[in-house]
Design an enzyme around this catalytic site. Structure first.
Site, mmCIF file in Angstrom:
data_model
loop_
_atom_site.group_PDB
_atom_site.id
_atom_site.type_symbol
_atom_site.label_atom_id
_atom_site.label_comp_id
_atom_site.label_asym_id
_atom_site.label_seq_id
_atom_site.Cartn_x
_atom_site.Cartn_y
_atom_site.Cartn_z
ATOM 1 N N PRO A 2 0.813 -1.212 0.000
ATOM 2 C CA PRO A 2 0.000 0.000 0.000
ATOM 3 C C PRO A 2 0.851 1.270 0.000
ATOM 4 O O PRO A 2 1.626 1.508 0.918
ATOM 5 C CB PRO A 2 -0.833 -0.107 1.277
ATOM 6 C CG PRO A 2 -0.289 -1.238 2.049
ATOM 7 C CD PRO A 2 0.634 -2.015 1.209
ATOM 8 N N GLU A 3 0.714 2.034 -1.057
ATOM 9 C CA GLU A 3 1.301 3.365 -1.116
ATOM 10 C C GLU A 3 0.133 4.339 -1.225
ATOM 11 O O GLU A 3 -1.005 3.929 -1.000
ATOM 12 C CB GLU A 3 2.273 3.462 -2.302
ATOM 13 C CG GLU A 3 3.375 2.388 -2.222
ATOM 14 C CD GLU A 3 4.351 2.402 -3.378
ATOM 15 O OE1 GLU A 3 4.571 3.469 -3.969
ATOM 16 O OE2 GLU A 3 4.907 1.335 -3.692
ATOM 17 N N LYS A 67 0.955 7.799 3.438
ATOM 18 C CA LYS A 67 0.468 6.434 3.662
ATOM 19 C C LYS A 67 -0.167 6.274 5.035
ATOM 20 O O LYS A 67 -0.559 5.165 5.400
ATOM 21 C CB LYS A 67 1.631 5.450 3.520
ATOM 22 C CG LYS A 67 2.393 5.558 2.203
ATOM 23 C CD LYS A 67 3.679 4.762 2.244
ATOM 24 C CE LYS A 67 4.624 5.186 1.135
ATOM 25 N NZ LYS A 67 5.977 4.623 1.309
ATOM 26 N N ARG A 300 16.637 -2.500 -1.616
ATOM 27 C CA ARG A 300 15.358 -2.600 -2.315
ATOM 28 C C ARG A 300 15.643 -2.938 -3.766
ATOM 29 O O ARG A 300 16.712 -2.648 -4.280
ATOM 30 C CB ARG A 300 14.602 -1.253 -2.280
ATOM 31 C CG ARG A 300 14.244 -0.754 -0.905
ATOM 32 C CD ARG A 300 12.996 -1.421 -0.389
ATOM 33 N NE ARG A 300 12.663 -1.020 0.970
ATOM 34 C CZ ARG A 300 13.136 -1.578 2.071
ATOM 35 N NH1 ARG A 300 14.050 -2.521 1.999
ATOM 36 N NH2 ARG A 300 12.716 -1.198 3.260
#
Length: 312
Positions: A2-3, A67, A300
């Site tokens: 979720p962004e 967020k 990442r």
DNA sequence: ATTTTGTCCTGCGAGC
DNA sequence: TGCTCGCAGGACAAAA
């Protein structure tokens, strides 16, 4: 993951159910969601304290910055009457506390009837009583427990009232007070790479790994391009693309890779099919056919086109 | 002071 | 078949 577009979809999804509802029951099934990602030491009395803070309160609205989501709390009118025994009739005070929520990596809010079967990863349940309508449950489901629930004071930050735990978070591109020019200058003042800057929630909020990669591709900027030597016009473009890609995604209900992000009714968003680079390592660039590169830095995965996004 | 790194967590799939 | 290992990554404390 979720962004901003996913969190905004969830915010809109629960708003109709939660706004004006009264919390009549709280169950914390896994106290770890009361901690933060870095503080896993949960006081034994924390669940009872949160339960006491929420029970009987009315959820005034559902707000969001980046967020982070929060639901300002207010006393129900009948509670107020019995609480201020014989006192002066005061106007409804503005909410001073809020239920703060972060979905983390895999958090979901699901709307259910209390008889519905329980999802395996349900971590907390809010029972909601709604005037003239059926009772329902807001269930917080979170496989990886990077999500968080808490009750927090509301304080002023960037011209708005937000939970203290959110006060250091910058405005996001969908905020009416968001200032892209100021944000561009702040990014240029940093000594880091463009992608790191986009992911810094104290500079601009709401962008995560997916939309950072997508925005940089759209702007044709390499993730490691040094902020200090990148022309301000290029930074402006990156910010404009970040906003555009997140607005597009929101219009399609967000990105759902797997079952980890779904709407309040369990349905998926459809933006995945619009992704240009994220998750497309080895596949041809939609602009120049060059295979998209997937590289790990900053712990990442970063996805980019080695031709469209020139090396710094 | 600012920037980077490590940690938390679970489920799944690749590889042996 | 069954195990181990790596990976997914948001936010923040700790280290550099």
């Amino acid at each position: 993951m979720p962004e901003l577009p996913e969190v905004e979809s969830v915010r809109r999804g629960i708003q109709a159910w939660a706004q004006g509802a009264r919390v009549d029951r709280v169950r914390i099934l896994d106290p770890r969601i009361l901690g933060t990602t870095s503080n896993r030491l949960i006081a034994p009395e924390a669940p009872a304290r949160l339960t006491a803070e929420l029970t009987g309160r009315e959820l005034a609205s559902v707000e969001r910055r980046g967020k982070f989501m929060w639901l300002p709390l207010r006393h129900c009118s009948d509670d107020t009457a019995s609480g201020s025994a014989g006192g002066d009739a005061v106007a409804e005070p503005s909410p001073a506390r809020a239920l703060s929520v972060h979905l983390g990596m895999s958090g979901q809010f699901r709307v259910h009837e209390s008889t519905d079967p329980m999802h395996r990863h349900t971590r907390a349940i809010l029972g909601l009583e709604r005037a003239g309508r059926e009772r329902l449950e807001l269930r917080f489901v979170d496989q990886r427990i990077f999500g968080h629930l808490g009750v927090d004071d509301l304080v002023d930050s960037h011209g708005a009232s937000v939970p203290r735990s959110v006060s250091h978070i910058a405005l996001d591109p969908l905020d009416p007070l968001y200032d892209p020019e100021r944000t561009a200058r702040r990014i240029q003042a940093k000594r880091t790479g463009m992608k790191s800057a986009l992911l810094d929630q104290t500079v601009i909020s709401g962008i995560g790994n997916i939309y950072a990669d997508e925005a940089l591709f759209a702007a044709r900027v390499h993730p490691l391009a040094p902020t200090q030597t990148t022309r301000i016009s290029r930074i402006r473009t990156v910010l404009a693309k970040a906003e555009a890609v997140m607005r597009d995604s929101l219009a399609q209900g967000g990105t759902s890779f797997d079952a980890l992000y779904v709407h309040v009714n369990g349905e998926s968003g459809y933006f995945e099919r619009s992704l240009q680079v994220y998750g497309r390592g080895g596949l041809p660039c939609n602009r120049c056919e060059t295979p998209i590169v997937r590289e790990r830095f900053m712990n990442r995965s970063s996805h980019f086109c080695p031709v469209c996004q020139r090396k710094p």
